[in-house]
Each structure stands twice: as structure tokens, then as C-alpha cells.
Design a protein around this motif. Structure first.
Motif, PDB file in Angstrom:
ATOM      1  N   ASP A 182      48.282  21.034  60.286  1.00 21.70           N
ATOM      2  CA  ASP A 182      47.982  21.787  61.424  1.00 21.70           C
ATOM      3  C   ASP A 182      48.323  23.126  61.512  1.00 21.70           C
ATOM      4  OD1 ASP A 182      47.144  19.044  62.630  1.00 21.70           O
ATOM      5  OD2 ASP A 182      48.943  18.524  61.753  1.00 21.70           O
ATOM      6  N   ALA A 183      49.397  23.492  60.946  1.00 20.91           N
ATOM      7  CA  ALA A 183      49.760  24.715  60.772  1.00 20.91           C
ATOM      8  C   ALA A 183      48.877  25.697  60.445  1.00 20.91           C
ATOM      9  CB  ALA A 183      51.040  25.151  59.893  1.00 20.91           C
ATOM     10  N   ALA A 184      47.710  25.195  59.365  1.00 18.43           N
ATOM     11  CA  ALA A 184      46.598  25.783  59.132  1.00 18.43           C
ATOM     12  C   ALA A 184      45.566  26.089  60.179  1.00 18.43           C
ATOM     13  CB  ALA A 184      45.999  25.074  57.754  1.00 18.43           C
ATOM     14  N   VAL A 185      45.465  24.894  61.003  1.00 15.63           N
ATOM     15  CA  VAL A 185      44.577  24.988  62.121  1.00 15.63           C
ATOM     16  C   VAL A 185      44.983  26.298  62.876  1.00 15.63           C
ATOM     17  CG1 VAL A 185      43.626  23.794  63.940  1.00 15.63           C
ATOM     18  CG2 VAL A 185      44.024  22.525  62.085  1.00 15.63           C
ATOM     19  N   VAL A 186      46.232  26.291  63.396  1.00 19.31           N
ATOM     20  CA  VAL A 186      46.451  27.222  64.375  1.00 19.31           C
ATOM     21  C   VAL A 186      46.676  28.673  63.782  1.00 19.31           C
ATOM     22  CG1 VAL A 186      48.076  25.810  65.884  1.00 19.31           C
ATOM     23  CG2 VAL A 186      49.018  27.031  64.203  1.00 19.31           C
ATOM     24  N   HIS A 187      46.759  28.652  62.178  1.00 17.06           N
ATOM     25  CA  HIS A 187      46.767  30.079  61.386  1.00 17.06           C
ATOM     26  C   HIS A 187      45.347  30.558  61.640  1.00 17.06           C
ATOM     27  CE1 HIS A 187      48.553  32.909  58.606  1.00 17.06           C
ATOM     28  NE2 HIS A 187      47.386  32.762  58.177  1.00 17.06           N
ATOM     29  N   THR A 188      44.562  29.557  61.546  1.00 16.28           N
ATOM     30  CA  THR A 188      43.023  30.368  61.709  1.00 16.28           C
ATOM     31  C   THR A 188      42.592  30.809  62.817  1.00 16.28           C
ATOM     32  OG1 THR A 188      42.162  28.269  62.331  1.00 16.28           O
ATOM     33  CG2 THR A 188      42.101  28.553  59.924  1.00 16.28           C
ATOM     34  N   ALA A 189      43.430  30.540  63.897  1.00 14.91           N
ATOM     35  CA  ALA A 189      43.373  31.126  65.045  1.00 14.91           C
ATOM     36  C   ALA A 189      44.445  32.046  65.636  1.00 14.91           C
ATOM     37  CB  ALA A 189      43.598  29.865  66.302  1.00 14.91           C
ATOM     38  N   LYS A 190      44.990  32.668  64.393  1.00 11.11           N
ATOM     39  CA  LYS A 190      45.858  33.713  64.388  1.00 11.11           C
ATOM     40  C   LYS A 190      47.351  33.802  65.091  1.00 11.11           C
ATOM     41  CE  LYS A 190      42.431  37.174  63.062  1.00 11.11           C
ATOM     42  NZ  LYS A 190      41.517  36.248  62.308  1.00 11.11           N
ATOM     43  N   VAL A 191      47.565  32.288  65.263  1.00 15.20           N
ATOM     44  CA  VAL A 191      48.840  31.907  66.182  1.00 15.20           C
ATOM     45  C   VAL A 191      49.854  32.212  64.649  1.00 15.20           C
ATOM     46  CG1 VAL A 191      50.264  30.259  66.712  1.00 15.20           C
ATOM     47  CG2 VAL A 191      47.579  30.566  67.561  1.00 15.20           C
ATOM     48  N   ARG A 192      51.014  32.899  65.088  1.00 18.13           N
ATOM     49  CA  ARG A 192      52.171  32.955  64.027  1.00 18.13           C
ATOM     50  C   ARG A 192      53.044  31.564  63.883  1.00 18.13           C
ATOM     51  NH1 ARG A 192      54.418  37.734  62.517  1.00 18.13           N
ATOM     52  NH2 ARG A 192      56.511  37.274  63.208  1.00 18.13           N
ATOM     53  N   VAL A 193      53.191  31.305  62.785  1.00 16.04           N
ATOM     54  CA  VAL A 193      53.814  29.988  62.576  1.00 16.04           C
ATOM     55  C   VAL A 193      55.278  30.248  62.023  1.00 16.04           C
ATOM     56  CG1 VAL A 193      53.754  27.789  61.300  1.00 16.04           C
ATOM     57  CG2 VAL A 193      51.682  28.897  61.949  1.00 16.04           C
ATOM     58  N   ALA A 194      56.331  29.616  62.790  1.00 17.14           N
ATOM     59  CA  ALA A 194      57.774  29.679  62.372  1.00 17.14           C
ATOM     60  C   ALA A 194      57.875  28.785  61.300  1.00 17.14           C
ATOM     61  CB  ALA A 194      58.452  29.763  63.871  1.00 17.14           C
ATOM     62  N   THR A 195      59.239  29.109  60.850  1.00 17.16           N
ATOM     63  CA  THR A 195      59.806  27.876  59.705  1.00 17.16           C
ATOM     64  C   THR A 195      60.904  27.241  60.072  1.00 17.16           C
ATOM     65  OG1 THR A 195      60.617  29.451  58.180  1.00 17.16           O
ATOM     66  CG2 THR A 195      58.026  28.620  57.879  1.00 17.16           C
ATOM     67  N   VAL A 196      61.266  26.250  60.029  1.00 16.10           N
ATOM     68  CA  VAL A 196      62.724  25.748  59.917  1.00 16.10           C
ATOM     69  C   VAL A 196      63.134  24.915  58.657  1.00 16.10           C
ATOM     70  CG1 VAL A 196      63.091  25.389  62.425  1.00 16.10           C
ATOM     71  CG2 VAL A 196      62.105  23.593  61.059  1.00 16.10           C
ATOM     72  N   ASP A 197      64.274  24.639  58.338  1.00 16.16           N
ATOM     73  CA  ASP A 197      64.578  23.968  57.190  1.00 16.16           C
ATOM     74  C   ASP A 197      64.235  22.540  57.452  1.00 16.16           C
ATOM     75  OD1 ASP A 197      66.242  25.848  56.245  1.00 16.16           O
ATOM     76  OD2 ASP A 197      67.954  25.048  56.789  1.00 16.16           O
ATOM     77  N   GLY A 198      63.229  21.889  56.079  1.00 18.07           N
ATOM     78  CA  GLY A 198      62.752  20.591  55.829  1.00 18.07           C
ATOM     79  C   GLY A 198      63.909  19.978  55.198  1.00 18.07           C
ATOM     80  N   ASP A 199      63.384  18.919  54.632  1.00 20.18           N
ATOM     81  CA  ASP A 199      64.370  17.929  54.000  1.00 20.18           C
ATOM     82  C   ASP A 199      63.568  17.197  52.758  1.00 20.18           C
ATOM     83  OD1 ASP A 199      66.038  15.530  53.442  1.00 20.18           O
ATOM     84  OD2 ASP A 199      67.172  16.337  55.296  1.00 20.18           O
TER      85      ASP A 199
END
Ligand code: C5P
Length: 220
Positions: A182-199
Motif C-alpha cells: 500500500d506504500a506503493a499506492v500512496v507513493h504513486t499519489a506523491k505522498v511521502r512515506v516515512a519508515t519505522v523499525d520493523g522486526d
């Protein structure tokens, strides 16, 4: 913050070698989809919508809490999430989209994603570093170049979004588009995507070997 969880659980069990949908395959006696729903609720999500294979609705209802909303998924993950998003309460501030295929995701990851949204992020994904050397390979199998691994991350779920931002990004997405997250979906709408630590424990169960590893993980 009022956050609703979506669990994408409408995939088949083909690569796992299972004749039931992957999300119904048991891990330590509990179906993968139940692990995913429980993680979201334990991490602070208020309600959950699950996208299931249309023909298997009863089997999913039998293993999930009554308050979970079930919707018929589609022929791709993107179509399944699109269907589930339509069932999300429009009063919710945030939506967290999670894969049923990541059963052992610790609730801490959910908490980190929610905290980033509360801090103002419109989109946030849990990520892990890449430890191997990474390269690009051409159709002939030959290396075409090196990819600097410091700039690369492995992306996990749950991925969190400001609800209206995600709804608008899906509205703009062509009807039959198929993206892997879904990050790819908002990225195509030019929304900046932040990151946090995964696991590492949020690893995806795809083939039988992954399920065997997950069984070992539950035991330790
Ligand atoms: O196939 P893959 O493992 O990449 O699927 C990721 C997640 O998306 C799984 O939890 C699967 O159940 C879900 N999915 C879905 N609808 C589809 C295909 C996959 O909800 N049509």
C-alpha cells in the motif's frame, strides 16, 4: 487516534502447498489470519476488517472474533485491500494494512506505526536493513550493476496511513492496477512515506519452509 486495521487474507495456499487458503493454515494451532488480527488488536487498533476469499467466508468467520468485519477480497492483493477499505468506518483517522501472511509480527511494530501517525506522518512502513550484497540482474541472468545496500530496506506490514490519504490514493489508482503493497499506492499519489523499525519476527510466510521456521519461533 481512532485506527482501523485491514488484514489482506484473500490469497490462496498454492505456494505453501496447501489446499486451504493460506490465511487459514494453522501455526501452533491458530490460523495465520487469527494471529494477524490478534496482533493488530493487541497493538492498539480499535476495529479490524478482513478481506477473505469470497467462497470461504464461513470458514473465516468460525476462527475470528465476532466483532471482526469480513469482506470478499479480489483477484489481487490490491483489489482485496481496495474492497476492505470501502468497509472502513469513515470516522476513523488512521488505517493500518497488514498481511495475514505475517503471523508473528510483534504488537510493538503496530505501536510504532501508530506513534508515527500520531506524530503527523501520512504514511509509514516498518522496514529492515539489507545485510547481503545486492545487485541488479538482467533477463540473461548476468549482473548489470551493484545496488548500494545502505540505501535499500526490506518493507514489512502493518503499513499505516492517514485514512483519507489512503482512500484518495486508491481512488486515483487505475481499476486493475496491481501493486505489492500500500506504500506503493500512496507513493504513486506523491505522498511521502516515512519508515519505522520493523522486526525479523514479522517475516512473511510464503513457502512451507517459512511455516516450519515460524513453528520453531513460537516454541522458543
Ligand atoms: O501472495 P502474497 O503472500 O504476496 O500475499 C500477501 C498477502 O495478501 C497475504 O496475506 C494474502 O492473503 C493477501 N492477498 C489478498 N488477496 C489476493 C492475494 C493476496 O488478500 N488476491
Amino acid at each position: 487516534m481512532h485506527a482501523v486495521g485491514i488484514v489482506a487474507a484473500a490469497g490462496s495456499g498454492l505456494r505453501l502447498g496447501s489446499d486451504v487458503p493460506k490465511a487459514l493454515v494453522p501455526l501452533a494451532g491458530r490460523p495465520l489470519v487469527r494471529w494477524a488480527v490478534d496482533t493488530l488488536l493487541a497493538g492498539g487498533v480499535a476495529e479490524v476488517v478482513v478481506a477473505v476469499p469470497a467462497a470461504e467466508r464461513d470458514a473465516f468467520a468460525a476462527v475470528l472474533p465476532d466483532r471482526v468485519v469480513l469482506v470478499a477480497g479480489g483477484s489481487s492483493r490490491t483489489a482485496s485491500v481496495r474492497a476492505a477499505l470501502k468497509a472502513v468506518d469513515s470516522s476513523a483517522d488512521a488505517v493500518l494494512v497488514h498481511d495475514a501472511a505475517r503471523p508473528l509480527t510483534p504488537p510493538d511494530v503496530v505501536t510504532r506505526v501508530l506513534a508515527a501517525l500520531a506524530g503527523g506522518a501520512r504514511a509509514v512502513v516498518p522496514v529492515l536493513p539489507v545485510v547481503d550484497t545486492t545487485v541488479a540482474v538482467g533477463a540473461d541472468g548476468m549482473i548489470t550493476g551493484a545496488l548500494p545496500r545502505e540505501q535499500i530496506r526490506r518493507v514489512q506490514t502493518p503499513q499505516g496511513f492517514h485514512r483519507a490519504t489512503l482512500v484518495e490514493a486508491y481512488r486515483r489508482l487505475p481499476a486493475h492496477a496491481e501493486l505489492t503493497d500500500d506504500a506503493a499506492v500512496v507513493h504513486t499519489a506523491k505522498v511521502r512515506v516515512a519508515t519505522v523499525d520493523g522486526d525479523e519476527r514479522a517475516a512473511k510466510v510464503t513457502v512451507a519452509h517459512d511455516l516450519a521456521l515460524a513453528e520453531l519461533q513460537v516454541r522458543v
